[in-house]
Design a protein around this motif. Structure first.
Motif, PDB file in Angstrom:
ATOM      1  N   SER A 164       0.934  -1.281   0.293  1.00  0.00           N
ATOM      2  CA  SER A 164      -0.068   0.068   0.041  1.00  0.00           C
ATOM      3  C   SER A 164       0.754   1.298   0.011  1.00  0.00           C
ATOM      4  O   SER A 164       2.163   1.219  -0.234  1.00  0.00           O
ATOM      5  N   GLY A 165       0.210   2.529  -0.672  1.00  0.00           N
ATOM      6  CA  GLY A 165       0.883   3.595  -0.298  1.00  0.00           C
ATOM      7  C   GLY A 165       1.568   4.129   1.313  1.00  0.00           C
ATOM      8  O   GLY A 165       1.629   4.784   1.542  1.00  0.00           O
ATOM      9  N   THR A 166       0.319   4.022   2.310  1.00  0.00           N
ATOM     10  CA  THR A 166       0.829   3.784   3.439  1.00  0.00           C
ATOM     11  C   THR A 166       2.360   3.173   3.941  1.00  0.00           C
ATOM     12  O   THR A 166       2.717   3.570   4.722  1.00  0.00           O
ATOM     13  N   THR A 190      -4.947  17.369   3.780  1.00  0.00           N
ATOM     14  CA  THR A 190      -4.392  15.601   3.295  1.00  0.00           C
ATOM     15  C   THR A 190      -5.190  14.345   3.787  1.00  0.00           C
ATOM     16  O   THR A 190      -5.976  14.427   4.849  1.00  0.00           O
ATOM     17  N   PHE A 191      -4.987  13.450   3.085  1.00  0.00           N
ATOM     18  CA  PHE A 191      -5.815  12.293   3.860  1.00  0.00           C
ATOM     19  C   PHE A 191      -4.908  11.277   4.594  1.00  0.00           C
ATOM     20  O   PHE A 191      -3.958  11.993   4.982  1.00  0.00           O
ATOM     21  N   ALA A 222      -3.319   9.470   5.353  1.00  0.00           N
ATOM     22  CA  ALA A 222      -2.463   8.184   5.491  1.00  0.00           C
ATOM     23  C   ALA A 222      -1.538   9.060   5.667  1.00  0.00           C
ATOM     24  O   ALA A 222      -0.017   8.311   5.578  1.00  0.00           O
ATOM     25  N   SER A 223      -1.087  10.332   5.622  1.00  0.00           N
ATOM     26  CA  SER A 223       0.060  10.807   5.294  1.00  0.00           C
ATOM     27  C   SER A 223       0.571  10.845   7.120  1.00  0.00           C
ATOM     28  O   SER A 223       1.844  11.037   7.023  1.00  0.00           O
ATOM     29  N   VAL A 250       2.761  16.746   0.134  1.00  0.00           N
ATOM     30  CA  VAL A 250       1.442  16.212  -0.240  1.00  0.00           C
ATOM     31  C   VAL A 250       0.518  16.554  -1.714  1.00  0.00           C
ATOM     32  O   VAL A 250       1.522  17.861  -2.035  1.00  0.00           O
ATOM     33  N   ASP A 289       4.478  12.679  -0.708  1.00  0.00           N
ATOM     34  CA  ASP A 289       3.193  12.067  -0.956  1.00  0.00           C
ATOM     35  C   ASP A 289       2.813  12.469  -2.010  1.00  0.00           C
ATOM     36  O   ASP A 289       1.616  13.211  -1.697  1.00  0.00           O
ATOM     37  N   ALA A 336       0.359   9.813  -3.783  1.00  0.00           N
ATOM     38  CA  ALA A 336      -0.503   8.606  -3.953  1.00  0.00           C
ATOM     39  C   ALA A 336      -1.131   9.402  -5.182  1.00  0.00           C
ATOM     40  O   ALA A 336      -2.460   8.161  -5.534  1.00  0.00           O
ATOM     41  N   GLU A 337      -1.438  10.492  -4.946  1.00  0.00           N
ATOM     42  CA  GLU A 337      -2.621  11.242  -5.933  1.00  0.00           C
ATOM     43  C   GLU A 337      -2.097  11.405  -7.925  1.00  0.00           C
ATOM     44  O   GLU A 337      -2.874  12.160  -7.902  1.00  0.00           O
ATOM     45  N   SER A 362       0.428   5.129  -4.618  1.00  0.00           N
ATOM     46  CA  SER A 362      -0.463   4.274  -4.272  1.00  0.00           C
ATOM     47  C   SER A 362      -1.325   4.284  -5.530  1.00  0.00           C
ATOM     48  O   SER A 362      -1.069   4.391  -6.757  1.00  0.00           O
ATOM     49  N   ASN A 390      -4.307   2.230  -4.817  1.00  0.00           N
ATOM     50  CA  ASN A 390      -5.681   1.688  -4.504  1.00  0.00           C
ATOM     51  C   ASN A 390      -6.862   2.047  -5.494  1.00  0.00           C
ATOM     52  O   ASN A 390      -5.995   2.425  -5.839  1.00  0.00           O
ATOM     53  N   LYS A 398      -7.830   5.144  -7.487  1.00  0.00           N
ATOM     54  CA  LYS A 398      -6.921   6.392  -7.602  1.00  0.00           C
ATOM     55  C   LYS A 398      -6.083   5.738  -9.146  1.00  0.00           C
ATOM     56  O   LYS A 398      -7.478   4.947  -9.792  1.00  0.00           O
ATOM     57  N   GLY A 403      -1.926  -1.553  -3.656  1.00  0.00           N
ATOM     58  CA  GLY A 403      -0.732  -1.511  -3.295  1.00  0.00           C
ATOM     59  C   GLY A 403      -0.293  -0.284  -4.004  1.00  0.00           C
ATOM     60  O   GLY A 403      -1.128   0.861  -2.906  1.00  0.00           O
TER      61      GLY A 403
HETATM   62  C1  PLP Z   1      -4.479   6.787  -0.595  1.00  0.00           C
HETATM   63  C2  PLP Z   1      -4.061   7.689  -0.261  1.00  0.00           C
HETATM   64  C3  PLP Z   1      -2.637   7.667   0.689  1.00  0.00           C
HETATM   65  C4  PLP Z   1      -2.503   6.079   1.184  1.00  0.00           C
HETATM   66  O1  PLP Z   1      -2.454   4.805   0.243  1.00  0.00           O
HETATM   67  P1  PLP Z   1      -2.612   3.362   0.764  1.00  0.00           P
HETATM   68  O2  PLP Z   1      -2.744   2.786  -0.403  1.00  0.00           O
HETATM   69  O3  PLP Z   1      -4.865   3.755   0.304  1.00  0.00           O
HETATM   70  O4  PLP Z   1      -2.511   2.948   1.086  1.00  0.00           O
HETATM   71  C5  PLP Z   1      -2.114   8.780   1.119  1.00  0.00           C
HETATM   72  N1  PLP Z   1      -1.810   9.427   1.333  1.00  0.00           N
HETATM   73  C6  PLP Z   1      -2.443  10.373   0.385  1.00  0.00           C
HETATM   74  C7  PLP Z   1      -2.589  11.869  -0.411  1.00  0.00           C
HETATM   75  C8  PLP Z   1      -3.828   9.143  -0.084  1.00  0.00           C
HETATM   76  O5  PLP Z   1      -4.514  10.142  -1.176  1.00  0.00           O
END
Ligand code: PLP
Length: 389
Positions: free
Chosen positions: A65-67, A91-92, A94-95, A143, A169, A171-172, A193, A195, A198, A205
């Motif tokens: 995962s991104g996390t 942010t989300f 997970a950051s 981010v 980060d 991820a997006e 990420s 997910n 995304k 992943g």
């Molecule tokens: C989705 C997301 C993550 C986490 O990614 P995962 O793969 O869902 O664990 C982290 N940071 C941001 C900004 C995200 O949008």
């Protein structure tokens, strides 16, 4: 027609749903045929190569995962109990959560209005504050929200001045770029990420990127339980089970073949919304600075109700929901979350106001023009003068 019937007759329009290319199964079947049903294998290696080539990063580790990627990044930068990590508030979660996993203190930083991402001035104020206290921050978590590149020149200059590593980060932001360079390749460590929601997915992943080969090798080592080189199982460090499976990586390889098409489709969604809704008083789409190229992962806007005849973003969200259309408020800043209520915050009210006034519209690359039109019609209807008789 009854509300319930209306809901049933119109198909749901999702915010952002997976969009397969048709090629994923070729890679997945290959994995089955060769019994590579494991958290390593040719698809994992292949996806890592594809990501390096696309993003322009030196090395990549495919993860669960991104996390997991953000967590490993902090582990490798030596973030531990009592350390300060500066993190974009808008942010989300997970950051920010991996900072807490490490027992470190998250310090949240406001956004600037040009990109909605971390404000370089507030960042520097925070750095100076903690340096003066003898608590130099261990890392900065920047981010690229909704796929919009942050002001990397300014952020990198500030961090270079104080020699603080950046965890990017992204991820997006796969497919987005800044000055022609792809996001995910700016920080000491970049994280992606995959997910399901995304821009491309492996069902679940992520990946960790870096130009520093030893960091990426270390990430692979930590992500597979930190096994020492020995015939028996021996461990000198705490490990994690964070590697991507060869099956998921197969999906990712199929998706990487269409990444540019997915970016183009998301950007076309954004253009459609802007063309059809941009004239509404008080409605402003997420700005894109000169030299920045957003992947427009989600199309977002803010709405100033005082300029929009009293219509706020929540009225729009509810009207769309009644039409079976999913939309979502912008991220609620981390410093306003109950779990981080005690964390320090530097800045003003930029991200707070984005949260109060902002909305994300359906943005999947698989939306039809008729879907986008339904969204536009649903919003325009709110602003129509009520017919009098
Ligand atoms: C989705 C997301 C993550 C986490 O990614 P995962 O793969 O869902 O664990 C982290 N940071 C941001 C900004 C995200 O949008």
């Amino acid at each position: 027609m009854l509300y319930a019937e209306l809901k049933m007759t119109k198909p749901k329009i999702w915010l952002s749903s997976p969009h397969l290319s048709g090629r994923e199964q070729v890679f997945v079947n290959e994995a089955f045929d060769n019994n590579w049903v494991a958290p390593l294998g040719p698809n994992v290696d292949g996806l890592e190569r594809d990501l390096c080539a696309y993003v322009g990063a030196g090395h990549a580790a495919a993860l669960s995962s991104g996390t997991a990627g953000l967590h490993l990044a902090l582990v490798m930068l030596g973030v531990g109990r009592g350390d300060v990590v500066l993190c974009q508030s808008f942010t989300f979660s997970a950051s920010a959560n991996p900072i807490a996993y490490q027992g470190a203190t998250p310090v949240f930083i406001d956004s600037e209005p040009q990109t909605w991402n971390i404000c370089p001035e507030a960042l520097e104020t925070a750095i100076k504050f903690y340096v003066a206290k003898g608590q130099k921050p261990k890392a900065v978590m920047a981010v690229h929200l909704y796929g919009m590149p942050a002001q990397m020149n300014e952020i990198m200059a500030v961090c270079a001045r104080y020699e603080i590593p950046i965890v990017e980060d992204a991820a997006e932001a796969l497919g987005a770029s800044y000055g022609g360079q792809k996001m995910g390749s700016f920080g000491k460590i970049g994280v992606l990420s995959f997910n399901g929601n995304k821009i491309i997915t492996t069902s679940g992943g992520g990946a960790l990127l870096s130009d520093d080969e030893s960091l990426v090798q270390k990430a692979r080592f930590l992500a597979t339980q930190a096994r020492d080189a020995a015939p028996h199982y021996q461990h000198s460090e705490i490990g994690y089970n964070y590697r991507m499976s060869n099956i998921c990586a197969g999906i990712g390889r199929g998706q990487m073949g269409v990444i540019d098409a997915r970016v183009a489709a998301r950007r076309a969604n954004f253009d459609f919304y802007q063309r059809n809704l941009g004239h509404i008083d008080g409605l402003v789409f997420q700005p894109q600075a000169e030299g920045s190229f957003s992947n427009r992962w989600l199309s977002c806007f803010t709405l100033d109700a005082t300029q929009a005849g009293g219509v706020g973003r929540e009225s729009i969200r509810l009207a769309l929901e009644a039409q079976n259309i999913e939309s979502r408020p912008l991220w609620k800043p981390m410093h306003l979350q109950p779990i981080f209520a005690d964390a320090p915050f530097f800045g003003g009210r930029v991200c707070e106001q984005l949260f109060e006034n902002g909305l994300c519209l359906p943005s999947g690359s698989n939306l039809e023009v008729s879907d986008l039109q339904r969204v536009v019609d649903g919003i325009q209807a709110i602003f129509m003068p009520v017919a009098s008789n």
